[in-house]
Design a protein around this motif. Structure first.
Motif, PDB file in Angstrom:
ATOM      1  N   GLN A   1      37.456  40.435  36.226  1.00  0.00           N
ATOM      2  CA  GLN A   1      38.359  41.355  35.545  1.00  0.00           C
ATOM      3  C   GLN A   1      37.645  42.125  34.440  1.00  0.00           C
ATOM      4  O   GLN A   1      37.852  43.330  34.264  1.00  0.00           O
ATOM      5  N   ALA A   2      36.806  41.433  33.682  1.00  0.00           N
ATOM      6  CA  ALA A   2      36.050  42.116  32.626  1.00  0.00           C
ATOM      7  C   ALA A   2      35.138  43.183  33.217  1.00  0.00           C
ATOM      8  O   ALA A   2      34.919  44.239  32.607  1.00  0.00           O
ATOM      9  N   ALA A   3      34.601  42.924  34.427  1.00  0.00           N
ATOM     10  CA  ALA A   3      33.714  43.900  35.072  1.00  0.00           C
ATOM     11  C   ALA A   3      34.455  45.144  35.532  1.00  0.00           C
ATOM     12  O   ALA A   3      33.822  46.168  35.832  1.00  0.00           O
ATOM     13  N   LEU A   4      35.783  45.104  35.591  1.00  0.00           N
ATOM     14  CA  LEU A   4      36.558  46.291  35.964  1.00  0.00           C
ATOM     15  C   LEU A   4      36.661  47.290  34.818  1.00  0.00           C
ATOM     16  O   LEU A   4      37.058  48.449  35.038  1.00  0.00           O
ATOM     17  N   TYR A   5      36.320  46.868  33.617  1.00  0.00           N
ATOM     18  CA  TYR A   5      36.430  47.743  32.445  1.00  0.00           C
ATOM     19  C   TYR A   5      35.603  49.020  32.662  1.00  0.00           C
ATOM     20  O   TYR A   5      34.497  48.975  33.201  1.00  0.00           O
TER      21      TYR A   5
ATOM     22  N   GLY B   1      44.143  46.061  29.451  1.00  0.00           N
ATOM     23  CA  GLY B   1      44.708  44.964  30.223  1.00  0.00           C
ATOM     24  C   GLY B   1      43.644  44.107  30.884  1.00  0.00           C
ATOM     25  O   GLY B   1      43.790  42.879  30.980  1.00  0.00           O
ATOM     26  N   PHE B   2      42.549  44.730  31.363  1.00  0.00           N
ATOM     27  CA  PHE B   2      41.456  43.956  31.976  1.00  0.00           C
ATOM     28  C   PHE B   2      40.888  42.941  30.982  1.00  0.00           C
ATOM     29  O   PHE B   2      40.647  41.779  31.327  1.00  0.00           O
TER      30      PHE B   2
ATOM     31  N   HIS C   1      32.527  51.534  40.970  1.00  0.00           N
ATOM     32  CA  HIS C   1      32.147  50.508  40.004  1.00  0.00           C
ATOM     33  C   HIS C   1      33.144  49.344  39.990  1.00  0.00           C
ATOM     34  O   HIS C   1      32.866  48.291  39.399  1.00  0.00           O
ATOM     35  N   LEU C   2      34.301  49.515  40.642  1.00  0.00           N
ATOM     36  CA  LEU C   2      35.299  48.451  40.658  1.00  0.00           C
ATOM     37  C   LEU C   2      34.989  47.372  41.690  1.00  0.00           C
ATOM     38  O   LEU C   2      35.443  46.232  41.559  1.00  0.00           O
ATOM     39  N   VAL C   3      34.214  47.723  42.723  1.00  0.00           N
ATOM     40  CA  VAL C   3      34.018  46.810  43.857  1.00  0.00           C
ATOM     41  C   VAL C   3      33.373  45.490  43.448  1.00  0.00           C
ATOM     42  O   VAL C   3      33.860  44.412  43.838  1.00  0.00           O
ATOM     43  N   PRO C   4      32.267  45.476  42.673  1.00  0.00           N
ATOM     44  CA  PRO C   4      31.681  44.175  42.304  1.00  0.00           C
ATOM     45  C   PRO C   4      32.650  43.281  41.536  1.00  0.00           C
ATOM     46  O   PRO C   4      32.737  42.078  41.800  1.00  0.00           O
ATOM     47  N   GLY C   5      33.372  43.867  40.595  1.00  0.00           N
ATOM     48  CA  GLY C   5      34.335  43.074  39.830  1.00  0.00           C
ATOM     49  C   GLY C   5      35.450  42.528  40.700  1.00  0.00           C
ATOM     50  O   GLY C   5      35.871  41.375  40.544  1.00  0.00           O
TER      51      GLY C   5
END
Length: 494
Positions: A378-382, A469-470, A392-396
């Motif tokens: 979730q933090a990686a979605l920031y 929220g992330f 950039h959302l895929v790894p998170g």
């Protein structure tokens, strides 16, 4: 009755990170090629597993359907902002309010009977939502879908526990159960978006009615089981718990317009008071739906803390994510739901293989690991921004999906192993109550946080709210992991 002693009679305790008893016994037995107790699966075990899997899949599809169809449904019913929040939270409220009652009823009256009744009610509730001429009847259908899902989920895990004895059979079955949870979450938004695009939003509810009808018919192949001693239904506890949950969800839903208003503070105080009253009622009633003796079980507390944290920080966030992707990135509902499958699909696959962790680390440690992986993802979605790329959302999403799969498998094992064998449906109901109370509150909180941010454009504001929220959800995951480890830690000398 000493709950931990009752459980230890079923599987001998071993040292570990807490509540890993069944996992360790299962692992040793699996290496030996037999069950921990030398038991075989009961007749009808495969039919039970497939039927429960189908029922679980349908309930989770119903749960996540609004994630990709909110705009179309709200437009068709001319629903306002508050009604749109309840389109998301109506089903979680019905689920959370009745899961414990459904679990107790399943143990006392018959798990197959309650499962089948839930499937039939899901048919009727889906038809009501599909044919609803206005928002009020649609939301009634959504809440009834939650009530039906409570009966299916609470009794379904109990049916699996009864037909799959402690050991490798149960570990594999509960891994499959965890996978159906992830698969339902993955398929729900894509299914809903596809049918809405082709035939309109009402078609998805007609489709759910058909799938629920198939589940109801398949229930005839499932063997009946119940507790050896029938217990009365705790109606006073059910009413107090349901009212308390509804008040809390209403308060969180109103928080999108400010957290210091009377419309938030009054139901928040009322909900907290009712939940405290529920605890008092359960201590006084002759046959409580939630046995107070369980509150002294570390495994039970760890399972509840893990389930609540999962709902609050994981289910709540990801239930709203497809809508955020549509509004921030300009994706179509179908494209957003397909990207969402990166998380939910990885979660489903991971749950199937998570059984290999059994015996290596305790169940409580597995839950904590799942929460930490989910928080890291979730933090990686920031960094979400209006008009940006989804790459950039895929790894998170993938990392969070791995964490979700570990959670779904470990929580199912912990829920079953933390209660006596004859109260398996009640244990499932208690664990799922914690999960869906958390999800109802988490979803309302996610919507409130996302809606409270400011920006140059509505998309910029929602992007800022989503990023906030992330981070909030990641922090809750970390806190939840710490609580689970503390609650599940073995006491010296035990």
């Amino acid at each position: 009755m000493d709950v931990q002693a009752a459980h230890s009679a079923e599987v001998p305790p071993v040292p570990g990170a807490g509540a890993g008893v069944e996992d360790a016994a299962a692992s040793g037995a699996e290496r030996a090629g037999t069950d921990a107790a030398g038991a075989e699966r009961a007749p009808g075990a495969v039919a039970t597993l497939l039927t429960v899997g189908l029922g679980t899949l349908v309930t989770l599809m119903a749960f996540t359907a609004p994630a990709s169809t909110l705009a179309a449904t709200a437009g068709g019913l001319h629903a306002g902002p508050v009604a749109q929040t309840w389109m998301f939270t109506g089903t979680p409220v019905g689920l959370a309010a009745l899961l414990l009652t459904a679990g107790s009823a399943a143990d006392a009256r018959g798990r197959r009977r309650v499962f089948g009744a839930g499937a039939v009610l899901l048919v009727l509730a889906s038809v009501l939502s599909a044919a609803a001429p206005d928002t009020a009847l649609f939301l009634t259908g959504r809440i009834l879908q939650g009530a039906a899902s409570a009966a299916v989920l609470a009794s379904g895990l109990g049916l699996i526990a009864q037909t799959h004895p402690a050991g490798p059979h149960r570990v594999r079955a509960l891994g499959f159960f965890g996978a159906t949870l992830g698969a339902g979450i993955a398929l729900g938004p894509a299914y809903a978006a596809l049918l809405t695009q082709v035939w309109g939003w009402r078609s998805l509810y007609w489709g759910l009615a058909v799938l629920a009808a198939v589940t109801a018919m398949a229930t005839r192949s499932v063997p009946e089981s119940r507790a050896e001693r029938a217990r009365g239904l705790d109606l006073s506890g059910a009413l107090v718990l349901g009212a308390g949950i509804a008040c809390l969800v209403a308060a969180f839903g109103e928080g999108r317009s400010g957290w210091t208003r009377a419309a938030v503070l009054v139901p928040l105080a009322a909900g907290s008071a009712l939940l405290a009253l529920f605890g008092a009622v359960e201590r006084r009633v002759g046959e409580p739906m939630l046995d107070p003796a369980l509150w002294r079980s570390r495994a039970f507390l760890a399972a509840g803390a893990g389930a609540f944290s999962t709902g609050l920080a994981v289910v709540g966030l990801f239930s709203y994510l497809p809508t955020e992707l549509e509004l921030v990135l300009g994706m179509s509902p179908l494209a957003a739901s397909l990207l969402f499958i990166v998380w939910a699909g990885v979660s489903a696959v991971t749950a199937l293989f998570a059984r290999h962790l059994a015996g290596r680390i305790g169940a409580a440690a597995q839950v904590a690991l799942g929460l930490l992986l989910s928080g890291a993802g979730q933090a990686a979605l920031y960094g979400l921004r209006a008009g940006g790329s989804y790459g950039h959302l895929v790894p998170g999403l993938a990392v969070a999906g791995i964490g979700g799969g570990v959670l779904n498998a470990a929580l199912a094992r912990l829920a079953v192993s933390s209660v006596p064998a004859d109260r398996s449906a009640m244990g499932s109901g208690a664990n799922n109550t914690a999960r869906y109370v958390g999800s109802a509150l988490g979803l309302a909180l996610t919507v409130s946080v996302a809606s409270a941010a400011h920006g140059r454009t509505p998309a910029d504001a929602l992007a800022a709210g989503a990023n906030r929220g992330f981070l909030v959800s990641a922090a809750i995951c970390a806190a939840g992991a710490a609580v689970v480890l503390l609650a599940g830690r073995e006491r010296p000398g035990r």
